[in-house]
Each structure stands twice: as C-alpha cells, then as structure tokens.
Design a protein around this motif. Structure first.
Motif, PDB file in Angstrom:
ATOM      1  N   ARG A  13       0.830  -1.208   0.000  1.00 31.70           N
ATOM      2  CA  ARG A  13       0.000   0.000   0.000  1.00 31.70           C
ATOM      3  C   ARG A  13       0.865   1.259   0.000  1.00 31.70           C
ATOM      4  N   LEU A  14       1.871   1.290   0.853  1.00 31.80           N
ATOM      5  CA  LEU A  14       2.712   2.476   0.967  1.00 31.80           C
ATOM      6  C   LEU A  14       3.579   2.682  -0.267  1.00 31.80           C
ATOM      7  N   VAL A  15       4.108   1.593  -0.816  1.00 36.11           N
ATOM      8  CA  VAL A  15       4.925   1.724  -2.029  1.00 36.11           C
ATOM      9  C   VAL A  15       4.066   2.183  -3.202  1.00 36.11           C
ATOM     10  N   SER A  16       2.851   1.624  -3.308  1.00 34.39           N
ATOM     11  CA  SER A  16       1.989   1.944  -4.459  1.00 34.39           C
ATOM     12  C   SER A  16       1.556   3.404  -4.464  1.00 34.39           C
ATOM     13  N   ILE A  21       3.798  -1.013  -8.718  1.00 32.65           N
ATOM     14  CA  ILE A  21       4.377  -2.288  -8.340  1.00 32.65           C
ATOM     15  C   ILE A  21       4.006  -3.312  -9.400  1.00 32.65           C
ATOM     16  N   TYR A  22       5.008  -3.958  -9.964  1.00 32.54           N
ATOM     17  CA  TYR A  22       4.784  -5.031 -10.925  1.00 32.54           C
ATOM     18  C   TYR A  22       5.323  -6.326 -10.346  1.00 32.54           C
ATOM     19  N   LEU A  23       4.510  -7.367 -10.385  1.00 32.10           N
ATOM     20  CA  LEU A  23       4.958  -8.673  -9.917  1.00 32.10           C
ATOM     21  C   LEU A  23       5.733  -9.372 -11.030  1.00 32.10           C
ATOM     22  N   ILE A  24       6.833  -9.995 -10.668  1.00 31.93           N
ATOM     23  CA  ILE A  24       7.607 -10.803 -11.608  1.00 31.93           C
ATOM     24  C   ILE A  24       7.732 -12.180 -10.965  1.00 31.93           C
TER      25      ILE A  24
END
Length: 227
Positions: free
Chosen positions: A109-112, A117-120
């Motif tokens: 939440r804080l990073v977004s 944020i992309y999941l790899i």
C-alpha cells in the motif's frame, strides 16, 4: 526519488508460500487417498524444490515440471495415482491460497502510493491469476509478468525488461527488484542491470548474496525503496 518502479517477486516475498503450499498439498493428498504425513509432505517438498531449481537452470519447462514432480513423488513413495490429475488438483488448490507474510499488505500500500508495483513471478500462470482475482494486494499491483506467459523464467532478464517496459521505465537505474531468491530474483536483477533487495524474512543475508541491498523485514525494505 531514487526509483520509479518496484518489481516484486510473489511467493516467499509477499505470500507465505510454504503455508499455502502445505494446505494445497494436504488437500491434494487427501483427494487421492495418500496419507498426509510429515514423511510424504517432506518428500514432495524435496522433489518440488529440485524441479524448480531445474527450471531456473533451463533444464525443464514449467508445463513438464507441473506433472513431473507428482510422477516422481509417486515413483518414490509407492502410491498409485494419476500424476496429471494430481497436478491439476494441486494447481486449483494452490490458486485458492492467499496467505500473506505479516506486513506485506502495508508495504504494498505504501509503495503503491509513490510508484507502480509489478509482480515478476516464475509461478504457474493459473495459480497467480486465480490468486489475484480476490486478494487484498490486488488494488496495489499495477501488473504481473509471469514466466509461463512470456516464455522465460527468472533468472533470465526478459521478465525484468518486460516489467520495466510495462511500467514505462527506460532507465535501469530507476527500477528495483524485491525478492527472496538469490538464484532467481537477485540473479535476474543482476542479469538485467538493475538494483535489487534480498528479502530475508528476519534472517541474516548470506555472504556473497549478490544483491544491492538486503532487508530483514518490510520496514527496512520500505526505507530502501522509497529512499
């Protein structure tokens, strides 16, 4: 701000994969009348881990891995079942597991709020897509790059490059990879020439881990990502 995008692994980094896997394999064993014992569970884990290492080395494919791990388990344990049917059951069960590591939701939440944020993930596409149809993390995730869908697995840099392109980041210095695997996540970041954070989940980072940074918890990782 130092970075413009966070490229995060999923299992073992945001999700408590071991807990979810334990639930899924127990249900699968039960469906095929295999005793849910510590011995059987440990045997499956050893075989499964070895299969994923083979995938990282390019010695197998994900489609083959999905069935081979159960075929090998049945061969070694002596139980009789159809490995393809076991694989299909397990994938469905695993896709229903959404157990987060403590602090993962607040971290995302804080990073977004500051960057996408992309999941790899090297995880199976059906599992990951199912998991994120109804997950508390979904609102904070801008997209996913799944190895099965692009034809390359970490540590190949293609997943990093695809995530950066999707995020609109052209400068590799402006992206950072966050993951728990030295041989997959950190190696992929190094192969792509981007910074990385090794997530140790309370443990000590091993010598020679190769990551730009190491974080014992999400608070430490958050300070690194947000600079």
């Amino acid at each position: 701000m130092r970075y413009q995008a966070l490229l995060s692994d999923a299992d073992g980094t945001l999700f408590d994969f071991r807990a979810g896997e334990k639930n899924a394999i127990a249900t699968t064993f039960d469906r095929f009348h295999i005793p849910v014992t510590e011995e059987n569970t440990s045997l499956y884990h050893r075989i499964n881990d070895a299969q994923w290492k083979k995938l990282e080395r390019g010695e197998t494919t994900q489609q083959k891995l999905r069935v081979d791990r159960f075929r090998e388990f049945l061969d070694q344990s002596g139980y009789a079942a159809d490995p393809e049917e076991m694989s299909a059951c397990f994938v469905i069960q695993l896709g229903q597991q959404r157990i987060l590591l403590p602090g993962a939701e607040d971290f995302c939440r804080l990073v977004s709020e500051k960057m996408p944020i992309y999941l790899i993930t090297n995880g199976i596409s059906a599992v990951q897509r199912s998991r994120f149809t109804d997950c508390v993390l979904t609102p904070y995730i801008s997209g996913m790059v799944i190895s099965e869908e692009i034809g390359h697995s970490k540590p190949h840099p293609a997943m990093i490059h695809k995530a950066m392109a999707d995020a609109g980041v052209t400068d590799p210095r402006k992206a950072v990879v966050f993951g728990d695997s030295i041989t997959a996540d950190i190696a992929a970041a190094n192969n792509a020439g981007v910074d990385s954070i090794l997530y140790t989940n309370g443990g000590n980072a091993p010598e020679g881990h190769g990551a730009t940074y190491a974080a014992r918890d999400f608070e430490e990782a958050l300070r690194i990502v947000l600079g």
